[in-house]
Design a protein around this motif. Sequence first.
Motif, PDB file in Angstrom:
ATOM      1  N   ALA A 128      10.353  25.674   0.286  1.00  0.00           N
ATOM      2  CA  ALA A 128      10.385  24.722   1.401  1.00  0.00           C
ATOM      3  C   ALA A 128      10.109  25.509   2.668  1.00  0.00           C
ATOM      4  N   ALA A 129       9.082  25.084   3.411  1.00  0.00           N
ATOM      5  CA  ALA A 129       8.711  25.811   4.621  1.00  0.00           C
ATOM      6  C   ALA A 129       7.869  24.913   5.514  1.00  0.00           C
ATOM      7  N   TYR A 130       8.012  25.109   6.802  1.00  0.00           N
ATOM      8  CA  TYR A 130       7.226  24.366   7.784  1.00  0.00           C
ATOM      9  C   TYR A 130       5.795  24.890   7.812  1.00  0.00           C
ATOM     10  N   ASN A 131       4.848  23.948   7.952  1.00  0.00           N
ATOM     11  CA  ASN A 131       3.435  24.290   8.092  1.00  0.00           C
ATOM     12  C   ASN A 131       2.885  23.431   9.223  1.00  0.00           C
ATOM     13  N   GLU A 132       2.661  24.035  10.365  1.00  0.00           N
ATOM     14  CA  GLU A 132       2.266  23.279  11.556  1.00  0.00           C
ATOM     15  C   GLU A 132       0.972  22.494  11.352  1.00  0.00           C
ATOM     16  N   LYS A 133      -0.026  23.129  10.760  1.00  0.00           N
ATOM     17  CA  LYS A 133      -1.314  22.451  10.565  1.00  0.00           C
ATOM     18  C   LYS A 133      -1.156  21.241   9.637  1.00  0.00           C
ATOM     19  N   ALA A 134      -0.445  21.423   8.526  1.00  0.00           N
ATOM     20  CA  ALA A 134      -0.222  20.320   7.584  1.00  0.00           C
ATOM     21  C   ALA A 134       0.617  19.223   8.230  1.00  0.00           C
ATOM     22  N   ASP A 135       1.602  19.620   9.039  1.00  0.00           N
ATOM     23  CA  ASP A 135       2.441  18.648   9.738  1.00  0.00           C
ATOM     24  C   ASP A 135       1.574  17.774  10.644  1.00  0.00           C
ATOM     25  N   LYS A 136       0.729  18.398  11.445  1.00  0.00           N
ATOM     26  CA  LYS A 136      -0.122  17.643  12.373  1.00  0.00           C
ATOM     27  C   LYS A 136      -1.119  16.760  11.634  1.00  0.00           C
ATOM     28  N   ARG A 137      -1.739  17.312  10.600  1.00  0.00           N
ATOM     29  CA  ARG A 137      -2.708  16.529   9.829  1.00  0.00           C
ATOM     30  C   ARG A 137      -2.047  15.348   9.127  1.00  0.00           C
ATOM     31  N   SER A 138      -0.875  15.577   8.566  1.00  0.00           N
ATOM     32  CA  SER A 138      -0.193  14.490   7.858  1.00  0.00           C
ATOM     33  C   SER A 138       0.272  13.403   8.827  1.00  0.00           C
ATOM     34  N   TRP A 139       0.648  13.799  10.038  1.00  0.00           N
ATOM     35  CA  TRP A 139       1.058  12.807  11.038  1.00  0.00           C
ATOM     36  C   TRP A 139      -0.121  11.900  11.397  1.00  0.00           C
ATOM     37  N   ILE A 140      -1.292  12.477  11.554  1.00  0.00           N
ATOM     38  CA  ILE A 140      -2.493  11.679  11.844  1.00  0.00           C
ATOM     39  C   ILE A 140      -2.773  10.725  10.684  1.00  0.00           C
ATOM     40  N   LYS A 193       0.856  -1.182   0.000  1.00  0.00           N
ATOM     41  CA  LYS A 193       0.000   0.000   0.000  1.00  0.00           C
ATOM     42  C   LYS A 193       0.895   1.235   0.000  1.00  0.00           C
ATOM     43  N   VAL A 194       0.417   2.293  -0.630  1.00  0.00           N
ATOM     44  CA  VAL A 194       1.209   3.501  -0.806  1.00  0.00           C
ATOM     45  C   VAL A 194       0.444   4.703  -0.254  1.00  0.00           C
ATOM     46  N   LEU A 195       1.122   5.511   0.553  1.00  0.00           N
ATOM     47  CA  LEU A 195       0.566   6.756   1.069  1.00  0.00           C
ATOM     48  C   LEU A 195       1.496   7.893   0.665  1.00  0.00           C
ATOM     49  N   VAL A 196       0.922   8.931   0.058  1.00  0.00           N
ATOM     50  CA  VAL A 196       1.680  10.115  -0.317  1.00  0.00           C
ATOM     51  C   VAL A 196       1.045  11.310   0.387  1.00  0.00           C
ATOM     52  N   SER A 231      -3.278  22.121   2.095  1.00  0.00           N
ATOM     53  CA  SER A 231      -3.337  23.499   1.600  1.00  0.00           C
ATOM     54  C   SER A 231      -2.265  24.368   2.252  1.00  0.00           C
ATOM     55  N   ASN A 232      -1.831  25.362   1.496  1.00  0.00           N
ATOM     56  CA  ASN A 232      -0.836  26.327   1.952  1.00  0.00           C
ATOM     57  C   ASN A 232       0.451  25.647   2.419  1.00  0.00           C
ATOM     58  N   ALA A 233       0.723  24.479   1.867  1.00  0.00           N
ATOM     59  CA  ALA A 233       1.932  23.731   2.236  1.00  0.00           C
ATOM     60  C   ALA A 233       2.809  23.541   1.003  1.00  0.00           C
ATOM     61  N   VAL A 234       4.098  23.743   1.211  1.00  0.00           N
ATOM     62  CA  VAL A 234       5.083  23.534   0.147  1.00  0.00           C
ATOM     63  C   VAL A 234       5.989  22.376   0.550  1.00  0.00           C
ATOM     64  N   HIS A 235       7.078  22.202  -0.161  1.00  0.00           N
ATOM     65  CA  HIS A 235       8.033  21.131   0.115  1.00  0.00           C
ATOM     66  C   HIS A 235       8.543  21.256   1.557  1.00  0.00           C
ATOM     67  N   ALA A 236       8.802  20.138   2.200  1.00  0.00           N
ATOM     68  CA  ALA A 236       9.375  20.075   3.547  1.00  0.00           C
ATOM     69  C   ALA A 236       8.432  20.625   4.617  1.00  0.00           C
ATOM     70  N   PHE A 237       7.130  20.511   4.402  1.00  0.00           N
ATOM     71  CA  PHE A 237       6.176  21.103   5.340  1.00  0.00           C
ATOM     72  C   PHE A 237       6.193  20.469   6.719  1.00  0.00           C
ATOM     73  N   THR A 238       6.851  19.338   6.892  1.00  0.00           N
ATOM     74  CA  THR A 238       6.934  18.706   8.218  1.00  0.00           C
ATOM     75  C   THR A 238       8.233  19.034   8.955  1.00  0.00           C
ATOM     76  N   HIS A 239       9.127  19.775   8.331  1.00  0.00           N
ATOM     77  CA  HIS A 239      10.427  20.087   8.935  1.00  0.00           C
ATOM     78  C   HIS A 239      10.398  21.453   9.614  1.00  0.00           C
TER      79      HIS A 239
END
Length: 91
Positions: free
Chosen positions: A69-81, A13-16, A50-58
């Motif tokens: 490349a920029a951190y996005n806290e909301k995208a980071d949290k959502r992607s972790w879930i 299975k693949v998740l992106v 949304s409003n997320a670019v490359h490296a949004f979890t860093h």
Amino acid sequence: RDETREIVEIKPKVLVLHGADDFYVPKEEVEAFQNEMRKANADWQMNYYSNAVHAFTHKDAGSDNSKGAAYNEKADKRSWIAFMDFLKEVL
């Protein structure tokens, strides 16, 4: 991208998890990836943030999306879930 290579079935299975505004990955490449997943009969999912670019979890990537490349806290949290849910499914 090698258009002549054989596409074989993808069994894992693949998740992106992808920044919707990531200009480092052109939409043509995203579409080509999705088409390859379809041709390979893969069980895949792709989430856009949304409003997320490359490296949004860093956290050390800064906060300026215009740099690509920029951190996005909301995208980071959502992607972790989403990642944790994916792991629950596959493990």
